[in-house]
Write a protein that holds these residues in place. Structure first.
Motif, PDB file in Angstrom:
ATOM      1  N   LYS A 257       0.835  -1.213   0.000  1.00 16.95           N
ATOM      2  CA  LYS A 257       0.000   0.000   0.000  1.00 16.95           C
ATOM      3  C   LYS A 257       0.867   1.260   0.000  1.00 16.95           C
ATOM      4  O   LYS A 257       0.597   2.226  -0.721  1.00 16.95           O
ATOM      5  CB  LYS A 257      -0.928  -0.006   1.221  1.00 16.95           C
ATOM      6  CG  LYS A 257      -2.047  -1.014   1.143  1.00 16.95           C
ATOM      7  CD  LYS A 257      -2.952  -0.913   2.370  1.00 16.95           C
ATOM      8  CE  LYS A 257      -4.099  -1.916   2.290  1.00 16.95           C
ATOM      9  NZ  LYS A 257      -5.002  -1.823   3.473  1.00 16.95           N
ATOM     10  N   VAL A 258       1.909   1.224   0.822  1.00 19.90           N
ATOM     11  CA  VAL A 258       2.809   2.385   0.901  1.00 19.90           C
ATOM     12  C   VAL A 258       3.582   2.543  -0.401  1.00 19.90           C
ATOM     13  O   VAL A 258       3.785   3.674  -0.878  1.00 19.90           O
ATOM     14  CB  VAL A 258       3.772   2.229   2.090  1.00 19.90           C
ATOM     15  CG1 VAL A 258       4.802   3.347   2.098  1.00 19.90           C
ATOM     16  CG2 VAL A 258       2.999   2.224   3.408  1.00 19.90           C
ATOM     17  N   ALA A 259       3.997   1.430  -0.999  1.00 22.48           N
ATOM     18  CA  ALA A 259       4.767   1.480  -2.250  1.00 22.48           C
ATOM     19  C   ALA A 259       3.964   2.113  -3.379  1.00 22.48           C
ATOM     20  O   ALA A 259       4.521   2.818  -4.230  1.00 22.48           O
ATOM     21  CB  ALA A 259       5.211   0.070  -2.646  1.00 22.48           C
ATOM     22  N   ILE A 260       2.661   1.861  -3.404  1.00 21.86           N
ATOM     23  CA  ILE A 260       1.816   2.461  -4.436  1.00 21.86           C
ATOM     24  C   ILE A 260       1.573   3.933  -4.127  1.00 21.86           C
ATOM     25  O   ILE A 260       1.573   4.793  -5.024  1.00 21.86           O
ATOM     26  CB  ILE A 260       0.477   1.699  -4.537  1.00 21.86           C
ATOM     27  CG1 ILE A 260       0.714   0.232  -4.934  1.00 21.86           C
ATOM     28  CG2 ILE A 260      -0.456   2.382  -5.534  1.00 21.86           C
ATOM     29  CD1 ILE A 260       1.523   0.039  -6.196  1.00 21.86           C
ATOM     30  N   ALA A 261       1.387   4.258  -2.856  1.00 23.74           N
ATOM     31  CA  ALA A 261       1.092   5.646  -2.483  1.00 23.74           C
ATOM     32  C   ALA A 261       2.295   6.558  -2.608  1.00 23.74           C
ATOM     33  O   ALA A 261       2.152   7.752  -2.930  1.00 23.74           O
ATOM     34  CB  ALA A 261       0.566   5.690  -1.045  1.00 23.74           C
ATOM     35  N   TYR A 262       3.494   6.023  -2.363  1.00 20.52           N
ATOM     36  CA  TYR A 262       4.701   6.857  -2.283  1.00 20.52           C
ATOM     37  C   TYR A 262       4.927   7.690  -3.550  1.00 20.52           C
ATOM     38  O   TYR A 262       5.042   8.925  -3.481  1.00 20.52           O
ATOM     39  CB  TYR A 262       5.914   5.961  -1.998  1.00 20.52           C
ATOM     40  CG  TYR A 262       7.034   6.628  -1.240  1.00 20.52           C
ATOM     41  CD1 TYR A 262       7.310   7.984  -1.383  1.00 20.52           C
ATOM     42  CD2 TYR A 262       7.837   5.890  -0.377  1.00 20.52           C
ATOM     43  CE1 TYR A 262       8.352   8.585  -0.684  1.00 20.52           C
ATOM     44  CE2 TYR A 262       8.884   6.488   0.329  1.00 20.52           C
ATOM     45  CZ  TYR A 262       9.125   7.839   0.155  1.00 20.52           C
ATOM     46  OH  TYR A 262      10.155   8.431   0.844  1.00 20.52           O
ATOM     47  N   PRO A 263       4.997   7.080  -4.748  1.00 19.69           N
ATOM     48  CA  PRO A 263       5.206   7.912  -5.940  1.00 19.69           C
ATOM     49  C   PRO A 263       4.055   8.875  -6.209  1.00 19.69           C
ATOM     50  O   PRO A 263       4.269   9.971  -6.745  1.00 19.69           O
ATOM     51  CB  PRO A 263       5.359   6.893  -7.074  1.00 19.69           C
ATOM     52  CG  PRO A 263       4.808   5.622  -6.546  1.00 19.69           C
ATOM     53  CD  PRO A 263       4.989   5.643  -5.077  1.00 19.69           C
ATOM     54  N   LEU A 264       2.831   8.496  -5.825  1.00 17.59           N
ATOM     55  CA  LEU A 264       1.693   9.394  -6.010  1.00 17.59           C
ATOM     56  C   LEU A 264       1.835  10.630  -5.135  1.00 17.59           C
ATOM     57  O   LEU A 264       1.557  11.758  -5.579  1.00 17.59           O
ATOM     58  CB  LEU A 264       0.385   8.659  -5.686  1.00 17.59           C
ATOM     59  CG  LEU A 264       0.067   7.434  -6.557  1.00 17.59           C
ATOM     60  CD1 LEU A 264      -1.216   6.764  -6.060  1.00 17.59           C
ATOM     61  CD2 LEU A 264      -0.050   7.813  -8.029  1.00 17.59           C
ATOM     62  N   HIS A 265       2.282  10.454  -3.898  1.00 18.19           N
ATOM     63  CA  HIS A 265       2.534  11.598  -3.018  1.00 18.19           C
ATOM     64  C   HIS A 265       3.654  12.475  -3.569  1.00 18.19           C
ATOM     65  O   HIS A 265       3.572  13.718  -3.515  1.00 18.19           O
ATOM     66  CB  HIS A 265       2.897  11.106  -1.616  1.00 18.19           C
ATOM     67  CG  HIS A 265       1.720  10.779  -0.764  1.00 18.19           C
ATOM     68  ND1 HIS A 265       1.107  11.690   0.066  1.00 18.19           N
ATOM     69  CD2 HIS A 265       1.029   9.616  -0.614  1.00 18.19           C
ATOM     70  CE1 HIS A 265       0.088  11.124   0.689  1.00 18.19           C
ATOM     71  NE2 HIS A 265       0.029   9.858   0.306  1.00 18.19           N
ATOM     72  N   GLU A 266       4.692  11.857  -4.084  1.00 21.43           N
ATOM     73  CA  GLU A 266       5.803  12.625  -4.657  1.00 21.43           C
ATOM     74  C   GLU A 266       5.327  13.468  -5.834  1.00 21.43           C
ATOM     75  O   GLU A 266       5.690  14.641  -5.963  1.00 21.43           O
ATOM     76  CB  GLU A 266       6.928  11.674  -5.102  1.00 21.43           C
ATOM     77  CG  GLU A 266       7.702  11.039  -3.974  1.00 21.43           C
ATOM     78  CD  GLU A 266       8.472  12.059  -3.159  1.00 21.43           C
ATOM     79  OE1 GLU A 266       9.181  12.891  -3.764  1.00 21.43           O
ATOM     80  OE2 GLU A 266       8.377  12.033  -1.917  1.00 21.43           O
ATOM     81  N   LEU A 267       4.521  12.877  -6.695  1.00 21.80           N
ATOM     82  CA  LEU A 267       4.009  13.602  -7.861  1.00 21.80           C
ATOM     83  C   LEU A 267       3.112  14.755  -7.437  1.00 21.80           C
ATOM     84  O   LEU A 267       3.174  15.854  -8.000  1.00 21.80           O
ATOM     85  CB  LEU A 267       3.256  12.642  -8.787  1.00 21.80           C
ATOM     86  CG  LEU A 267       4.129  11.623  -9.528  1.00 21.80           C
ATOM     87  CD1 LEU A 267       3.266  10.557 -10.191  1.00 21.80           C
ATOM     88  CD2 LEU A 267       5.012  12.322 -10.572  1.00 21.80           C
ATOM     89  N   LYS A 268       2.265  14.523  -6.441  1.00 26.87           N
ATOM     90  CA  LYS A 268       1.383  15.591  -5.946  1.00 26.87           C
ATOM     91  C   LYS A 268       2.219  16.739  -5.379  1.00 26.87           C
ATOM     92  O   LYS A 268       1.908  17.918  -5.612  1.00 26.87           O
ATOM     93  CB  LYS A 268       0.449  15.037  -4.873  1.00 26.87           C
ATOM     94  CG  LYS A 268      -0.636  16.008  -4.436  1.00 26.87           C
ATOM     95  CD  LYS A 268      -1.589  15.363  -3.449  1.00 26.87           C
ATOM     96  CE  LYS A 268      -2.713  16.323  -3.057  1.00 26.87           C
ATOM     97  NZ  LYS A 268      -3.614  16.619  -4.179  1.00 26.87           N
ATOM     98  N   ASP A 269       3.269  16.407  -4.644  1.00 23.97           N
ATOM     99  CA  ASP A 269       4.151  17.438  -4.075  1.00 23.97           C
ATOM    100  C   ASP A 269       4.839  18.252  -5.169  1.00 23.97           C
ATOM    101  O   ASP A 269       5.219  19.408  -4.944  1.00 23.97           O
ATOM    102  CB  ASP A 269       5.215  16.800  -3.182  1.00 23.97           C
ATOM    103  CG  ASP A 269       4.632  16.275  -1.874  1.00 23.97           C
ATOM    104  OD1 ASP A 269       3.484  16.641  -1.541  1.00 23.97           O
ATOM    105  OD2 ASP A 269       5.313  15.489  -1.188  1.00 23.97           O
TER     106      ASP A 269
END
Length: 298
Positions: A257-269
């Protein structure tokens, strides 16, 4: 309060951002006492070392991994590094006067990957294991990246999506957890997933600038993210489904779950217009469809 402190301690130990605590909270709520004790047992190792035999590895907290599962994990890391080496060789073999620095970068990457492969191979040799054949779903991940046509797409795929899913989560956690069992082997493995040389730091900054400056559209970034992260999620789910007697399945699902969320958070930032929860739901659905038998309707 004690539980939150424990979560922050785990995140700090693994050099992970604090937003991950939301995902850890969900994991702990399923079984508050045992989940928290189990999570903390991975970092509170003190002077314990664990042990290695020809058939299994025991972590300092008593968790046991079969050597066949360790071999499978290392084989996946080996395959991934080999594919990045092949990509880098392919992308740097074609002259591009308008992007000389990118060609040069991937020429350097191919050299670095050869050293990474030796490090992982040395670890496997020390455990008397050989790289195994990777499943097709893993091959599909790297085939997708190999077929990306622009520099911007390649940089985003490698240095945001792959880095913040596979490397930052599964690579670093594997290193941290197993270091106390096999420090003499894990030091060289850590250079693959922990160290950041000057060329890599340049590539990360270049990728961030590409995204912030809109050199690649948000729509294209979201399309690549959905395609690639659904393949990544499917590959991890597949490995979970074929592993026998897995003692850490809940923890691996949390890491996924964290592995999928991590790049999405980076892109949003970086300014990408993205709804993280909606993307997580969509990627989960896509990954499940990828794992269905080909003759089964969607």
């Amino acid at each position: 309060m004690v539980m939150q402190h424990g979560i922050k301690e785990v995140l700090k130990n693994y050099n992970l951002p604090m937003w991950i605590s939301d995902y850890v909270d969900e994991y702990i709520k399923e079984d508050p006492l045992n989940s928290m004790k189990r999570a903390l047992s991975f970092i509170n190792v003190k002077r314990k070392r664990g042990s290695v035999t020809s058939t299994y590895v025991i972590l300092p907290n008593g968790t046991k991994f079969s050597m066949s599962d360790i071999s499978k994990i290392l084989s996946l890391f080996y395959y991934g590094e080999k594919q990045v080496e092949l990509m880098a060789e392919s992308w740097s073999s074609k002259p591009d006067p308008a992007h000389v620095k990118y060609v040069k970068h991937f020429l350097n990457v191919s050299k670095v990957e050869k050293r990474h492969l030796r490090a992982i191979k040395n670890l496997m040799d020390g455990l008397m294991r050989k790289p195994e054949e990777s499943p097709q779903i893993i091959k599909d991940v790297f085939s997708y990246i190999m077929n990306l046509g622009t520099w911007e797409e390649r940089f985003v795929a490698l240095y945001i999506i792959m880095r913040y899913s596979y490397s930052a989560i599964f690579g670093q956690v594997f290193y941290k957890v197993f270091y106390f069992v096999m420090p003499e082997f894990m030091r060289s493995f850590g250079k693959v997933y922990i160290d950041e040389n000057g060329d890599l730091r340049w590539a990360l900054e270049e990728t961030r600038n590409m995204v912030k400056n809109k050199n690649i559209s948000d729509d294209r970034i979201l399309k690549i993210s959905e395609d690639l992260l659904s393949l990544i999620e499917a590959s991890v789910k597949y490995e979970i489904s074929i592993t026998k007697d897995l003692e850490v399945e809940k923890e691996i699902r949390l890491m996924l779950k964290v592995a999928i969320a991590y790049p999405l958070h980076e892109l949003k930032d970086l300014g990408v217009n993205i709804d993280i929860k909606n993307e997580e739901t969509k990627i989960d659905l896509l990954s499940n469809n990828l794992l269905k038998p080909k003759d089964e309707p969607n």
